[in-house]
Scaffold this active site. Structure first.
Site, PDB file in Angstrom:
ATOM      1  N   ILE A   6       0.842  -1.197   0.000  1.00  0.00           N
ATOM      2  CA  ILE A   6       0.000   0.000   0.000  1.00  0.00           C
ATOM      3  C   ILE A   6       0.877   1.247   0.000  1.00  0.00           C
ATOM      4  O   ILE A   6       1.858   1.326   0.725  1.00  0.00           O
ATOM      5  CB  ILE A   6      -0.883   0.044   1.284  1.00  0.00           C
ATOM      6  CG1 ILE A   6      -1.737  -1.212   1.402  1.00  0.00           C
ATOM      7  CG2 ILE A   6      -1.720   1.304   1.328  1.00  0.00           C
ATOM      8  CD1 ILE A   6      -2.777  -1.355   0.335  1.00  0.00           C
TER       9      ILE A   6
ATOM     10  N   CYS B  11      -1.353 -19.049 -15.918  1.00  0.00           N
ATOM     11  CA  CYS B  11      -2.308 -18.296 -15.095  1.00  0.00           C
ATOM     12  C   CYS B  11      -2.100 -16.795 -15.267  1.00  0.00           C
ATOM     13  O   CYS B  11      -3.044 -16.030 -15.362  1.00  0.00           O
ATOM     14  CB  CYS B  11      -2.149 -18.654 -13.625  1.00  0.00           C
ATOM     15  SG  CYS B  11      -2.430 -20.385 -13.257  1.00  0.00           S
TER      16      CYS B  11
ATOM     17  N   HIS C  64       0.549   4.607   1.325  1.00  0.00           N
ATOM     18  CA  HIS C  64      -0.327   5.330   2.243  1.00  0.00           C
ATOM     19  C   HIS C  64      -0.326   6.823   1.921  1.00  0.00           C
ATOM     20  O   HIS C  64       0.688   7.368   1.481  1.00  0.00           O
ATOM     21  CB  HIS C  64       0.142   5.119   3.686  1.00  0.00           C
ATOM     22  CG  HIS C  64       0.018   3.705   4.144  1.00  0.00           C
ATOM     23  ND1 HIS C  64      -1.119   3.202   4.708  1.00  0.00           N
ATOM     24  CD2 HIS C  64       0.895   2.667   4.098  1.00  0.00           C
ATOM     25  CE1 HIS C  64      -0.949   1.917   5.003  1.00  0.00           C
ATOM     26  NE2 HIS C  64       0.268   1.567   4.642  1.00  0.00           N
TER      27      HIS C  64
END
Lengths: 482, 119, 432
Positions: free
Chosen positions: A47, A405, A49
């Site tokens: 993340i 995949c 932030h």
């Protein structure tokens, strides 16, 4: 005598290396593992932030906000996947509103742009699958998601392209502060792979940073490895939420986030469990249970489509803030310690800051031929049909799919191995290309990736490892033991 | 009196069959629900047999090994002898399905034949 | 490039579909296979037990595949190897399906296909699906990966092995690893019953004295670099580990055989309707998906336990695709439709809808049950009227079941009805 020795090739060490490579300095990065991005940097939330979380005035607050801005730019110049998807901190009960308002105020004081509170109706519109119990949320549009591997790798590659030496499988055993005949202080490092003398040490050793700090200083640090467990889910459910959903901490503890990853999976985590073993990256049944059950509080229904789970360790220093800067009683020894969340976001800003300290200490000249940009590995999965055709025309290996995949081709894998600081392990290939990161988790491509590594590294297939010494796959032939 | 417990494999029901034996001879078979079960149990306790499928090494082929099977059943207790004997066999590519890899494997009087086409 | 029929996948389903379409007189067929050879996963399934239904003899996997490959070669049906289909889209106005593929010879290319058969097979469920705690070292393989290493490369993925999951590949690998010199310590199975065939339990485990631990699972994996051991515990009726039952097994390898998932990446791109229970497409009596002219068969449709059933199903798909091509301009079907509903232990059926006008005289409906049942009836109702009641000694999740619907009987029941939509219910019932 080296000018600068950086301990640790995680995202912090690599960001420092990249900033320092702008100067005419002899720089070495020492890494105990076989690749960059092998510790905390490879197992976190990914993340970026926005910066409302840290207390105003802390290093965490400062470097978070600065780092967020830098990642927006660097993701383009250094070509790593980043997406500004925005974050939402959910109040899951009316009592939480005060907490949301406090975060808003904190964020404003930290200089986070465009923060605002969204009420239930707007929240539902932004996130149709958000939990019905969410009453309001803090919306931070500058929050984002990044590929933590490729950000780290991009910093390191660019640093290496600019002359920084990386030494892998090199564990620092001891550090001694010495004074040279010229009266200047230097450091003598004993490692598992030779000894080094250096003017400057940058301590970016993650959960081991207190160990190295304490070798040279009387003012001791204490780092607790704090385990965070995660569940990564299939891409088919990656669109469940668009923003990163945080929970306001409640009496149940710090919340579990639910987020799309930059590559389109869904992820939930982390737990926060203190441990005394800096190598304990094992997951536990209770931990994974917590992730799924508490993560489910944020959304109307958290699908049970986990493709893998993992755990990482954050380096939590007793003081609670980052410990960054030159140690008072150890001139030239610079800490980048206690780098826990928002460390990934802060890393580029920490890099700039530490480079500044080194510049003031050594007065180096700026490199004239500094290479500012770096090109990542082309991705067939993300390419348009025209780009795909062009890649194949240039190299037919880009038509040969190894990981079905994630649609990763032999061309991408060869690129990952042969480029600057190329992959030498199966995990190294995986982090650079995503081969093996999909829903079958390398069931098919493992046996096809190993021969490519063996060929390009001039090794036998038996010598190819998952992630460094002892992590071998195949050994011996059929009927050897009969 | 010796008692042998078996799971019938002739159909998915998987009857639990009990066989009473005396001096190597079947005295009674119970627990089966059809004649096929009785036939299975009786051969299984007197002379159990299996087809063995395994690999032998292949020289100069696109793969280093090729699959083989015993061309008929071998006594069950000989299974591991068969695979051990296969250890010494190496074929030259190309090989075709039905090629004989061994005329008489582990003294069972059964041939071993190739089961894949490998160039 | 234009093609009447493109078959995606050259495994058992794709091969049988191609052969059957050619037998129905279709000239313009193309099989696209991503591997270096035809035959799909059968090439690495070197054990025997294939073909008892189709060829009335017991064959190994490669032998079974070769029977179909020979027919494809004899019929000169074109195929592309080493070619990956990366996208399919559907143009509603023309009815064409645009197949985008790539290989090293032709680069990236597209084919306008009038009809498509999806035959991509399935893949194995990874560790994450089970959320097994512990470290993530080297030495944890899916059973199929280990099978590839041993059977295709002749290499040993490990020497001391624990297997989690008693699916057929796991059972087969217990024997294969033993034959090739490894020690298999045990097979742990979370459920109170095995997901594999009885004969595999007997011939792959019992024959070698390998214990099958039902209602057991792996609760911890040790080893930071390479597997050093696993802890196995018994589970209660809620599949939760029972404290105090943990046993540590020292081993260097953990094989996972925890089920298969249809590989429907392309089907999703195409936008066909999916069945969340099977993980495959929703199909009608012709094995046609929600997109006209697109068919699905084999393990991409629903996971089979016998390849013979795959071949049979795929032959039907091939035949139906040709029927579609020959009568493409036929008017929209507005006749009677039977929707199949499953309940009380029956998890799903393939097909899930039946158009009476397109139904053959007899139609095989395949399904699986969700639990192990003994001495039950399988009851089938059409519009509330009992169509059949079959006494069943044993039904288990590991074994596919089927019923045969007779067209004339169905017509008899629905002939008087006002509604065009009918409901067929399949359920497990107690015996009176």
């Amino acid at each position: 005598m080296k000018d600068v020795t950086i301990i640790g090739a995680g995202v912090t060490g690599s960001a420092v290396a990249r900033e320092l490579s702008k100067y005419d300095l002899e720089i070495t990065v020492l890494e105990k593992e076989s690749d960059v991005c092998e510790g905390t940097s490879k197992a976190n939330s990914g993340i970026v932030h926005s910066g409302y979380d840290a207390k105003p005035g802390t290093l965490k607050a400062r470097f978070n906000v600065e780092g967020n801005k830098l990642i927006h730019e660097l993701s383009k110049s250094l070509d790593f996947p980043f997406r500004e998807n925005g974050s939402l901190v959910l109040a899951l009960e009316e009592e939480g509103r005060a907490g949301i308002e406090e975060l808003l105020e904190r964020g404003r004081r930290n200089g986070v742009p465009d923060l605002r509170i969204v009420e239930r109706d707007e929240l539902k519109e932004m996130e149709p699958n958000v939990s019905d119990s969410a009453v309001c949320a803090l919306y931070a549009p500058t929050g984002g998601v990044v590929c933590p591997f490729n950000m780290n790798i991009a910093f390191a590659e660019n640093a290496a392209d600019n002359g920084v030496a990386f030494r892998f499988n090199t564990e620092v055993i001891s550090i001694e502060k010495k004074t040279g005949e010229d009266g200047r202080i230097f450091y003598h490092l004993e490692t598992s792979n030779g000894s080094f003398d250096t003017r400057i040490v940058v301590n970016a050793a993650g959960v081991y940073a207190d160990r190295f700090h304490n070798m040279v200083s009387e003012e001791k640090l204490h780092i607790t490895p704090r385990k965070g467990q995660y569940c990564l889910m299939d891409k088919t459910v990656g669109g469940l939420v668009k923003h990163t959903l945080f929970q306001l901490p409640t009496k149940l503890g710090k919340g579990i986030l639910v987020t799309p990853t930059v590559h389109g999976n869904l992820m939930a985590g982390p737990t926060a469990e203190d441990t005394d073993n800096p190598e304990d990256t094992s997951t536990t049944a209770e931990g994974l249970d917590t992730v799924l059950s508490r993560g489910a509080l944020s959304v109307s229904r958290l699908p049970r489509m986990t493709i893998t789970s993992f755990a990482g360790l954050r380096a939590h220093e007793d003081g609670g803030d980052f410990v960054i800067g030159e140690i008072k009683d150890a001139p030239g020894f610079i800490d980048a310690a206690g780098i826990e969340s928002p460390g990934l976001t802060a890393a580029p800003a920490i890099g700039v800051y530490i480079a500044g300290i080194v510049r003031d200490l050594l007065n180096p000249s700026e490199k004239k031929d500094f290479i500012r940009t770096r090109k990542g590995i082309p991705s067939m999965a993300l390419a348009t049909d025209e780009e795909r055709a062009a890649l194949i025309a240039a190299d037919p290996a880009y038509s040969h799919v190894i990981c079905r995949c994630e649609l990763v081709t032999e061309g991408e894998i060869r690129n990952a191995i042969t480029r600057t600081l190329g992959a030498t392990t199966v995990d190294g290939v995986k982090r650079r290309t995503r081969a093996g990161m999909g829903r079958c988790q390398a069931g098919f491509c493992l046996a096809r990736t190993i021969p490519i590594l063996a060929e390009l590294l001039g090794k036998s297939e038996e010598e190819i490892e998952k992630s460094g010494a002892g992590s071998y796959y195949v050994r011996g032939n059929i009927k050897d033991n009969l | 009196m010796e008692i042998r417990e078996l799971t019938c494999i002739r159909c998915p029901i998987g009857c639990h069959i009990t066989v009473e034996m005396e001096n190597g001879e079947v005295k009674s078979i119970t627990g089966n629900s059809c004649p096929r079960g009785e036939e299975y149990a009786s051969s299984e306790v007197t002379h159990p047999e299996r087809t063995v499928t395994s690999l032998v090494r292949l020289k100069g082929g696109e793969r280093p090994v090729v699959s083989v099977k015993t061309d008929g059943n071998v006594p069950k207790e000989k299974m591991m002898d068969v695979v051990k004997a296969l250890k010494d066999i190496e074929l030259d590519a190309p090989v075709r399905i039905g090629d004989v890899a061994c005329e008489d494997i582990a003294g069972c009087g059964v041939r071993v034949v190739v089961t894949s086409n490998v160039g | 490039m234009k093609r009447d029929l493109v078959i995606i996948g050259g495994g058992p389903a794709g091969l049988a579909a191609a052969v059957s379409a050619r037998k129905e007189g279709l000239e313009d067929i193309l099989i696209i296979e991503r591997d270096t050879r035809l035959g799909g996963i059968l090439n690495q399934c070197i054990h025997n037990g294939f073909g008892l239904h189709t060829f009335k003899e017991e064959l190994t996997g490669p032998e079974y595949a070769a029977r179909y490959i020979t027919q494809v070669e004899d019929e000169k049906i074109p195929y592309l190897l080493d070619t990956m289909v990366v996208d399919i889209s559907y143009d509603e106005s023309t009815g064409d399906k645009k197949v985008t593929a790539m290989n090293s010879r032709d680069g990236l290319f597209t084919i306008d296909a009038r009809s498509v058969i999806l035959a991509m097979g399935c893949r194995e469920r990874p560790r994450g699906a089970l959320n097994i705690p512990g470290y993530r070292p080297a030495g944890i393989y899916s059973a199929g990966t280990a099978q590839y290493y041993v059977n295709m490369e002749g290499r040993m993925p490990g020497k001391k092995v624990v297997i989690l999951g008693s699916g057929d590949i796991g059972l087969i690998m217990a024997r294969r690893m033993t034959y090739e010199g490894a020690r298999v310590l045990c097979v742990a199975e979370l459920q109170p019953y095995s997901g594999g065939l009885k004969r595999n339990i007997v011939q792959c485990l019992d024959d070698f004295g390998i214990p099958l631990l039902l209602s057991h699972t792996v609760v911890d994996i040790m080893g930071k670099r390479r597997v050093e051991g696993v802890t196995i515990a018994e589970v209660d009726e809620n599949r939760k580990p029972i404290p105090g039952t943990e046993v540590f097994y020292e081993c260097d390898t953990l094989l996972l055989s925890c089920g298969l998932i249809p590989e429907n990446e392309l089907s999703n791109k195409l936008g066909v309707r999916m069945n969340p229970v099977t993980g495959g497409a929703v199909v009608n009596e012709s094995l046609e998906t929600s997109i006209p002219g697109v068919y699905a068969c084999g393990n991409v449709l629903h996971v089979h336990d016998l390849v013979d059933y795959v071949s049979g199903e795929a032959s039907e798909a091939g035949k139906n695709a040709v029927r579609f091509l020959k009568s493409e301009d036929a008017a929209e079907d507005d006749g009677d439709v039977i929707n199949i509903r499953t309940e009380n232990g029956v998890r799903y059926t393939v097909p899930s809808t039946v158009r009476i006008s397109k139904m053959p005289d007899t139609l095989t409906v395949r399904f699986r049950v969700g639990n192990e049942y003994r001495d039950k009836n399988l009851a089938v109702y059409l519009d509330g009227k009992q169509l059949m009641k079959l006494p069943k000694r044993v039904m288990a999740p590991g074994e596919m079941e089927q019923i045969i619907l007779v067209k004339s009987k169905a017509q008899e029941i629905i002939s008087g009805a006002e509604n065009r939509e009918h409901e067929l219910v399949i359920r497990v019932e107690d015996k009176e």
